[in-house]
Design a protein around this motif. Structure first.
Motif, short mmCIF file in Angstrom:
data_model
loop_
_atom_site.label_atom_id
_atom_site.label_comp_id
_atom_site.label_asym_id
_atom_site.label_seq_id
_atom_site.Cartn_x
_atom_site.Cartn_y
_atom_site.Cartn_z
N VAL A 132 41.49 1.28 -44.91
CA VAL A 132 41.57 2.62 -45.51
C VAL A 132 41.32 2.62 -47.02
CG1 VAL A 132 44.07 2.63 -45.92
CG2 VAL A 132 42.89 4.78 -45.46
N ALA A 133 41.71 1.53 -47.67
CA ALA A 133 41.53 1.48 -49.13
C ALA A 133 40.19 0.82 -49.50
CB ALA A 133 42.69 0.74 -49.78
N ASP A 134 39.35 0.63 -48.49
CA ASP A 134 38.03 0.02 -48.69
C ASP A 134 38.13 -1.31 -49.45
OD1 ASP A 134 35.33 -0.21 -48.47
OD2 ASP A 134 34.91 0.94 -50.29
N PRO A 135 38.80 -2.30 -48.84
CA PRO A 135 38.98 -3.58 -49.54
C PRO A 135 37.68 -4.39 -49.58
CG PRO A 135 39.83 -3.75 -47.32
CD PRO A 135 39.40 -2.32 -47.50
N THR A 136 37.69 -5.41 -50.41
CA THR A 136 36.50 -6.27 -50.54
C THR A 136 36.25 -7.04 -49.25
OG1 THR A 136 37.07 -6.51 -52.85
CG2 THR A 136 35.49 -8.10 -51.96
N PHE A 137 37.31 -7.51 -48.62
CA PHE A 137 37.14 -8.22 -47.35
C PHE A 137 38.37 -8.09 -46.47
CE2 PHE A 137 39.07 -12.58 -48.33
CZ PHE A 137 39.63 -12.18 -49.53
N LEU A 138 38.15 -8.34 -45.18
CA LEU A 138 39.24 -8.25 -44.20
C LEU A 138 39.63 -9.64 -43.75
CD1 LEU A 138 37.93 -5.37 -41.90
CD2 LEU A 138 39.61 -5.20 -43.73
N LEU A 139 40.92 -9.89 -43.70
CA LEU A 139 41.44 -11.17 -43.19
C LEU A 139 42.18 -10.88 -41.89
CD1 LEU A 139 42.79 -12.76 -46.49
CD2 LEU A 139 40.61 -13.16 -45.36
N CYS A 140 41.68 -11.46 -40.82
CA CYS A 140 42.26 -11.16 -39.50
C CYS A 140 42.89 -12.43 -38.95
CB CYS A 140 41.19 -10.68 -38.53
SG CYS A 140 40.11 -9.44 -39.24
N ASP A 141 44.19 -12.39 -38.72
CA ASP A 141 44.90 -13.56 -38.21
C ASP A 141 45.24 -13.34 -36.74
OD1 ASP A 141 46.28 -15.86 -37.86
OD2 ASP A 141 47.84 -15.45 -39.34
N GLU A 142 44.45 -13.92 -35.87
CA GLU A 142 44.64 -13.77 -34.42
C GLU A 142 44.77 -12.29 -34.02
OE1 GLU A 142 44.64 -16.24 -32.28
OE2 GLU A 142 45.43 -18.05 -33.20
N PRO A 143 43.83 -11.46 -34.36
CA PRO A 143 44.01 -10.02 -34.10
C PRO A 143 44.04 -9.67 -32.61
CG PRO A 143 41.77 -10.46 -34.81
CD PRO A 143 42.52 -11.74 -34.96
N THR A 144 43.54 -10.59 -31.76
CA THR A 144 43.53 -10.29 -30.32
C THR A 144 44.54 -11.13 -29.57
OG1 THR A 144 41.79 -11.94 -29.98
CG2 THR A 144 41.08 -9.67 -30.38
N GLY A 145 45.33 -11.90 -30.32
CA GLY A 145 46.23 -12.87 -29.70
C GLY A 145 47.30 -12.25 -28.84
N ASP A 146 47.61 -11.00 -29.06
CA ASP A 146 48.70 -10.36 -28.32
C ASP A 146 48.18 -9.30 -27.36
OD1 ASP A 146 51.46 -10.83 -28.27
OD2 ASP A 146 51.85 -8.82 -29.08
N LEU A 147 46.88 -9.36 -27.11
CA LEU A 147 46.28 -8.27 -26.31
C LEU A 147 45.65 -8.82 -25.02
CD1 LEU A 147 44.38 -6.39 -29.17
CD2 LEU A 147 46.59 -5.77 -28.14
N ASP A 148 45.54 -7.93 -24.04
CA ASP A 148 44.82 -8.32 -22.81
C ASP A 148 43.32 -8.37 -23.11
OD1 ASP A 148 43.54 -5.67 -22.26
OD2 ASP A 148 45.64 -5.05 -22.18
N ARG A 149 42.56 -8.90 -22.20
CA ARG A 149 41.13 -9.14 -22.44
C ARG A 149 40.38 -7.85 -22.81
NH1 ARG A 149 39.32 -13.06 -24.32
NH2 ARG A 149 38.39 -11.53 -25.68
N LYS A 150 40.69 -6.80 -22.06
CA LYS A 150 39.96 -5.54 -22.29
C LYS A 150 40.25 -5.00 -23.70
CE LYS A 150 39.31 -0.99 -20.15
NZ LYS A 150 39.89 -0.13 -21.16
N SER A 151 41.53 -5.00 -24.01
CA SER A 151 41.90 -4.48 -25.34
C SER A 151 41.34 -5.40 -26.43
CB SER A 151 43.43 -4.41 -25.47
OG SER A 151 43.96 -3.56 -24.50
N ALA A 152 41.38 -6.72 -26.14
CA ALA A 152 40.85 -7.67 -27.13
C ALA A 152 39.37 -7.41 -27.38
CB ALA A 152 41.07 -9.10 -26.63
N ASP A 153 38.65 -7.15 -26.31
CA ASP A 153 37.22 -6.88 -26.47
C ASP A 153 36.98 -5.61 -27.28
OD1 ASP A 153 36.53 -9.14 -25.14
OD2 ASP A 153 36.24 -8.16 -23.18
N GLU A 154 37.81 -4.62 -27.02
CA GLU A 154 37.68 -3.35 -27.76
C GLU A 154 37.93 -3.56 -29.26
OE1 GLU A 154 39.05 -0.43 -24.08
OE2 GLU A 154 40.37 -0.70 -25.81
N ILE A 155 38.94 -4.39 -29.55
CA ILE A 155 39.25 -4.67 -30.96
C ILE A 155 38.08 -5.43 -31.59
CG2 ILE A 155 40.75 -6.03 -32.49
CD1 ILE A 155 41.95 -3.37 -31.50
N MET A 156 37.53 -6.39 -30.84
CA MET A 156 36.41 -7.15 -31.41
C MET A 156 35.17 -6.27 -31.58
SD MET A 156 37.75 -9.89 -32.24
CE MET A 156 36.26 -10.41 -33.05
#
Lengths: 380, 245
Positions: free
Chosen positions: B169-193
């Motif tokens: 939202v604040a338009d940062p220079t870069f995004l750091l994602c630490d296991e963003p799909t680690g807690d999600l099922d495959r379908k949700s993980a794919d949607e996040i990716m």
């Protein structure tokens, strides 16, 4: 304030806990208010005592009388502006539990001695013209539903028999703390009915001095004047006289302060523990706030502010309840005529509540402010 | 272009040189990262993989200014962050970094809108400007109709989308994602990716992703492997080694 919703949302996170903590503050501050009222009730005489008035009593005891002839001798002492005398009557109105103070007063001098008591001029004249006339304070009149013209019978204890009075005037006080629970009647009426036992005697004198700075010197002069007579005197400022009554009850202030200190210390422990738990539960959230760019000081202030809001709300409720109780008047039936919560006590209570809120929140807040994001995010 | 040999020029968005990180655990010294070099350009999408304890999250924390290295330098968009004090680092983080965590880390007592708004509270934007930014971010992640829902009223995938909206939202220079799909099922993980892919492709975001999930890692332009504190390039199927394809 753009952070308002952060604070409000956290207050409602655990409604029962917030309610109980608010309740702790409310109860503690209500108790504080009550203690302040009681303390004031015992010491209010000191607060409203005239700095230019001295009280002259019999050196043996206040219950021993002084000759009425002292009045003229007192008036001749340099520095004394005016003199009046009072007499404790100690009667019972209907039932002993209906206690209130009754005084036989000297009409000619009493009114100007106590300018803080306001009496409508026509009522005062009506009182003066009626030998059995009496004046009641407005709170006293309200307590018993009296109105001007009522006939009030009082059974004497020191002065036997039933004494009938006509209520001719009702006085009020200029200040909220002025005592409007008294009942006055003519000294001449008392002397007339008790012309053998009480003839030529008065209970004590009140003298007004020209300059309050001379009060101590004049008190000494009075006592020296009557030294080695059958009726030796003991003269004090009105404040010291009132204080001697308070001392008779024991160290009320110390007792009240001790209770108050224990209550606030316990409150500090309860609130401190609650804030510590509240912060521990939210450690990840606080870490996230820091991760997205909120400073340690912001997190510290957020926690402190939450604690202060709880203290202010709970404390406010407690003080309001205490004030409402005080507005209902003396619940003891006359034992605490000055049943009044002064604004200074409300302010002191508010400061105390915020102080406890700050003290309770500051350590958890400091810990939250110094939190290492990496460590906190690892916690599950 | 992503390089791990220290050969990158000064134009890299993220430039890491000789990065060391040691932890002291009792009397034992643990050398998590050893002399690590990395160059990431604007618009790159890099995935870091490696076994547990290999230092992936530590590297991400260092890049995000959440932790300080034992030795070495990190320069982001020309700012060397390794010597910034705590307060300056916090300010820098607010301006340059968007974090996406495995556990979403939303504030449960705030609505989706209020969670996303958090980073904007640190800016000078007016209330209406903040509202506009938040609504845009939530629409980007497909949650324009869930703005006033609390996290408990959202699914795991939706919560992670809110977290992504908060990160961008604040338009940062870069995004750091630490296991963003680690807690999600495959379908949700794919949607996040898919969403992260879109942020890179359509919005030009630079993304550094730590994951154990090879499917998620396969979405990255570059896959780097971290083992025993050393970073090496890994070849992923259908990609050109060492950079964007």
């Amino acid at each position: 304030m753009k952070y308002r919703h952060l604070i409000i949302a956290n207050l409602f996170r655990k409604k029962i806990r917030t309610t109980l903590t608010l309740g702790s503050f409310a109860v503690a501050l209500f108790l504080f208010g009550l203690l302040a009222i009681v303390r004031g009730a015992f010491s209010q005489g000191l607060e409203v005592a005239g700095s230019d008035r001295l009280v002259v009593v019999n050196k043996v005891s206040i219950i021993q009388p002084l000759p009425v002839a002292y009045q003229q001798r007192l008036e001749r002492i340099p520095g004394i502006k005016e003199v009046t005398h009072n007499n404790w009557f100690g009667g019972i109105y209907q039932d002993p539990k209906n206690f209130f103070a009754q005084f036989a007063i000297d009409d000619d001098t009493f009114h100007s001695m106590y300018p803080e008591f306001v009496i409508p001029g026509d009522q005062w004249q009506s009182y003066k013209q009626d030998r059995e006339g009496a004046v009641a304070g407005i709170k006293l009149a309200q307590r018993f539903g009296w109105k001007v013209g009522d006939r009030i019978p009082i059974k004497g204890t020191i002065f036997p028999g039933t004494w009938e009075f006509n209520l001719r005037a009702i006085y009020s006080g200029r200040r909220p703390a002025d005592d409007t629970n008294q009942f006055w009647f003519h000294y001449k009426y008392l002397e007339e009915r008790e012309n053998t036992y009480w003839h030529g005697l008065v209970g004590w004198y009140v003298v007004k001095v020209n300059n309050p700075d001379d009060a101590v010197k004049i008190a000494k002069t009075i006592d020296t004047t009557f030294a080695n007579s059958p009726w030796e005197t003991k003269t004090d400022t009105e404040k010291a006289f009132a204080a001697s009554f308070v001392k008779q009850m024991g160290n009320i202030s110390f007792l009240i302060m001790s209770i108050g200190a224990v209550v606030f210390f316990t409150l500090l422990l309860v609130a401190g523990n609650t804030m510590a738990i509240a912060v521990r539960e939210r450690i990840r959230e606080l870490a996230v706030l820091k991760a997205v760019g909120f400073s340690g000081n912001f997190v510290l202030l957020l926690v402190v502010f939450e604690s202060l809001v709880v203290a202010a709300l709970g404390g406010g409720v407690g003080l309001v309840l205490a004030k409402l109780l005080s507005l209902r008047g003396d619940p003891t039936g006359g034992l605490l005529p000055f049943f009044y919560l002064p604004p200074q006590a409300v302010a002191a209570g508010a400061v105390l509540a915020l102080g406890v809120g700050l003290a309770a929140g500051i350590w958890p807040a400091y810990s939250a402010g110094r939190l290492r994001v990496v460590d906190a995010l690892r916690r599950v | 272009m992503v390089r791990v040999d220290g050969s990158g020029n000064g134009s890299s968005l993220v430039r890491v040189r000789g990065l060391d990180k040691k932890y002291q655990r009792g009397s034992e010294e643990i050398h998590v990262l050893q002399g690590l070099n990395l160059d990431v350009d604007q618009g790159d999408f890099v995935a870091f993989m490696g076994p547990s304890g290999s230092g992936k999250t530590t590297l991400l924390n260092l890049l995000g200014g959440l932790d300080l290295p034992t030795r070495g330098t990190i320069t982001v968009a020309g700012d060397e962050i390794t010597h910034l004090s705590g307060g300056k680092l916090t300010t820098w983080r607010a301006r340059h970094v968007g974090f996406i965590f495995q556990m979403y880390n939303l504030i449960p007592v705030l609505t989706a809108f209020q969670n996303v708004e958090l980073p904007l509270l640190l800016t000078r934007l007016s209330k209406s400007e903040r509202k506009q930014h938040v609504e845009t971010a939530l629409q980007v992640v497909g949650l324009g109709d869930r703005m006033h829902h609390y996290p408990r009223q959202l699914s795991g995938g939706q919560e992670q989308r809110v977290a992504i909206a908060r990160a961008i939202v604040a338009d940062p220079t870069f995004l750091l994602c630490d296991e963003p799909t680690g807690d999600l099922d495959r379908k949700s993980a794919d949607e996040i990716m898919d969403l992260i892919d879109r942020l890179v492709a359509e919005h030009g975001k630079t993304v550094l992703l730590v994951t154990h999930d090879p499917v998620a890692a396969a979405r990255a332009h570059t896959l780097l492997h971290l083992d025993k504190g050393v970073l090496v390039e890994a070849h992923k199927a259908g990609s050109t080694a060492g950079g964007r394809n």
